[in-house]
Design an enzyme around this catalytic site. Structure first.
Site, PDB file in Angstrom:
ATOM      1  N   GLU A 125       5.324  -4.807  -2.002  1.00 56.60           N
ATOM      2  CA  GLU A 125       4.265  -5.811  -1.865  1.00 56.60           C
ATOM      3  C   GLU A 125       4.048  -6.606  -3.149  1.00 56.60           C
ATOM      4  OE1 GLU A 125       0.692  -3.900  -0.738  1.00 56.60           O
ATOM      5  OE2 GLU A 125       1.526  -2.960   1.068  1.00 56.60           O
TER       6      GLU A 125
ATOM      7  N   ASP B   8       7.397  12.448 -11.483  1.00 57.71           N
ATOM      8  CA  ASP B   8       7.592  13.809 -11.978  1.00 57.71           C
ATOM      9  C   ASP B   8       7.715  14.777 -10.804  1.00 57.71           C
ATOM     10  OD1 ASP B   8       7.469  15.734 -14.287  1.00 57.71           O
ATOM     11  OD2 ASP B   8       5.702  16.430 -13.192  1.00 57.71           O
TER      12      ASP B   8
END
Length: 571
Positions: free
Chosen positions: A275, A226
């Site tokens: 990751e 956002d």
């Protein structure tokens, strides 16, 4: 139109020949759920996570690849959850953290990925950091994590600068010190209950890295960021000068939006996302002055996608559509990212209404006006088939597959958009696109919640005929059009992420392009029929088309998908 096709949403798509990666998100269809308006499990009038969980099979059958959830975190709800008090807790109105885990598990079992909103530009004024900063008064170390400043004027009675709030009024609110005297001011680019974080402070960056890991460990597949363009402010917070207001859809060049410093933040986030297995992604809600500036957010070491707001606000005419499509593809091609396409979301007027509006501001989704519902739906269906034929990823907003119009006559006393009662800034008409969607039945709440219950915003009486149950199995319905289009999009190799769009010569008023040499999209953007030589076999039409002869009359506001081949095989 063709027979309805079915496809397994968990199946791998056949990608068109391309040197671009074939990651799932490059051509995904992502469905936005506004949780409070999707499905209410307990009868309190507000949608929740258990309600959404019960409707996941519907989304699988619709044919989408992923679900994006607007905020469901602990919040005082001053701005419908975009004022977050605790980023690691589910607000009780939506359920519990256990409900979130169960939702993720069920979605993954159905082959659906889940993207959640992240709100890093500001917190709630009820966030622990901000509450302590206020309570401890001037000198509190926690004040450095926000933008606290002394006021201007002899007694500090004027805001520190001239920045306006997106929601209207100044972007500053003055505090009261613990002894009761007027104190410093704090910055809030949105509502006063949404103080902006100071991203120059290392504790803010550390906190959001841990928030990312918390939800990634829980199993989310990504984040919608956002106000991704708002985190970094110009050094010294300089005045705007002549410009004294702005709008969420048109922020332009400013000292507090789209600053270059945001990109270091997103590079650090990308390293975290990489990751984790399964290609976790991040999507930028980035309003920027140009598409090239938007593309900077999706360079290979930053975020994965950015919303294409330029396309959302594009007028319904051939020249404008073609220009924005070309510019979008060019800008994203430069950085190797997929283009994204959307027509509606929780902040703009639904496109069933908006696309018939002619004022530039209205086309961009600011203020709704009453339109002919039949003509509006016809144009919306045509626009949907156009959008789903474009290269890249598509975003759908809940209820658009039902052809829901904007609710333009909500009484003032039920409206909850925090900007509604303000004189300037964003217009405050976002409630009309957030009315809970209808599932079944002849009277409200139309299966949104238990029979006899209510909904947090009133639903129109006309929505009984637009419910899922009313449209299910009707080949002429908007719901079945979406199902057919999404199935075909999955089945046709040319309709993937590959950047393979070629414009075709066409009579005035027709927008025509081919994808991969095997699928042609023809759109009549005028208010009169246009006759053409039949280009092949019709795959799908957005409305009734007479396909019986060698020439075809494409009605006004109608889109047809074609493939090469004998017309005799068309259905």
């Amino acid at each position: 139109m063709t027979d309805q096709l079915t496809a397994d949403p968990t199946a791998e798509r056949d990608g068109a020949a391309s040197t671009a990666p074939t990651s799932w998100w490059r051509d995904a269809v992502i469905y936005q759920v506004y949780p409070r308006s999707f499905a209410d499990s307990d009868g309190d009038g507000i949608g929740d996570l258990p309600g959404l969980r019960s409707r996941l099979p519907y989304l699988r059958e619709l044919g989408v690849d992923a679900v994006w959830l607007s905020p469901f975190y602990a919040s005082p709800q001053a701005d419908a959850g975009y004022d977050v008090a605790d980023y690691r807790t589910v607000d009780p109105m939506f359920g519990t953290l256990a409900d979130a885990r169960a939702l993720l598990g069920d979605a993954h079992d159905l082959g659906l990925r889940v993207i959640v909103d992240l709100v890093p530009n500001h917190s709630s004024d009820q966030h622990e950091w901000f509450r302590r900063a206020i309570a401890e008064g001037p000198g509190s170390a926690l004040r450095a994590r926000y933008h606290f400043r002394p006021g201007r004027g002899a007694g500090g009675e004027l805001p520190p600068n001239d920045w306006p709030s997106i929601f209207g009024g100044p972007a500053w609110t003055r505090t009261t010190d613990p002894d009761g005297t007027p104190g410093d001011w704090y910055l809030h680019l949105f509502a006063p209950q949404q103080p902006d974080f100071n991203w120059d402070h290392p504790a803010v960056a550390d906190e959001f890295r841990t928030i990312l890991r918390f939800w990634l460990d829980l199993g989310v597949d990504g984040f919608r960021i956002d106000v991704a363009h708002g985190l970094v402010k110009a050094e010294g917070l300089p005045d705007l000068g002549a410009r004294t207001e702005w709008h969420l859809l048109d922020v332009g060049v400013s000292p507090c939006f789209d600053r270059d410093g945001v990109h270091d933040i997103y590079r650090s986030w990308r390293r975290i996302l990489d990751e984790y297995p399964g290609e976790r992604i991040a999507v930028a809600e980035a309003w920027a002055p140009t598409l090239d500036r938007v593309a900077d957010y999706v360079r290979p070491d930053e975020l994965h996608q950015a919303f294409n707001f330029s396309y959302l606000g594009t007028a319904w005419d051939v020249a404008t559509q073609r220009r924005v499509i070309d510019e979008s593809l060019r800008a994203m091609r430069r950085v190797g990212a997929p283009a994204t396409w959307t027509l509606s979301n929780h902040d703009v007027v639904r496109h069933t209404t908006r696309l018939l509006q002619t004022d530039e501001g209205d086309v961009a989704g600011r203020r709704p006006v009453e339109v002919d519902p039949v003509a509006g739906l016809r144009r919306a269906r045509a626009a949907t088939l156009l959008l789903l034929a474009l290269p890249g990823s598509a975003y759908l907003y809940q209820g658009e597959e039902l052809g829901l119009p904007e609710v333009v006559d909500l009484p003032p006393e039920v409206r909850q958009d925090p900007a509604f009662h303000r004189a300037t800034g964003q217009d405050g008409y976002r409630d009309g696109c957030r009315v809970p969607i209808p599932w079944a039945g002849e009277k409200a709440p139309y299966g949104f919640g238990p029979e006899g219950g209510a909904s947090w915003l009133p639903q129109p009486a006309s929505w009984a005929r637009l419910s899922v149950a009313a449209q299910q199995g009707d080949p002429a319905s908007t719901l079945e059009l979406y199902r057919a289009a999404l199935a075909l999009r999955r089945a046709e190799p040319a309709l993937g992420a590959a950047d393979n769009l070629r414009w075709c010569e066409a009579p005035a008023g027709l927008l025509v392009f081919e994808r991969g040499g095997s699928v042609r999209c023809t759109v009549n953007m005028t208010d009169a029929p246009i006759r053409i030589a039949r280009p092949g076999q019709a795959l799908l039409t957005s409305g009734p088309v007479d396909l019986s002869g060698p020439e075809v009359e494409i009605p006004a506001d109608t889109t047809v998908w074609w493939v090469p081949g004998s017309p005799d095989g068309a259905s």
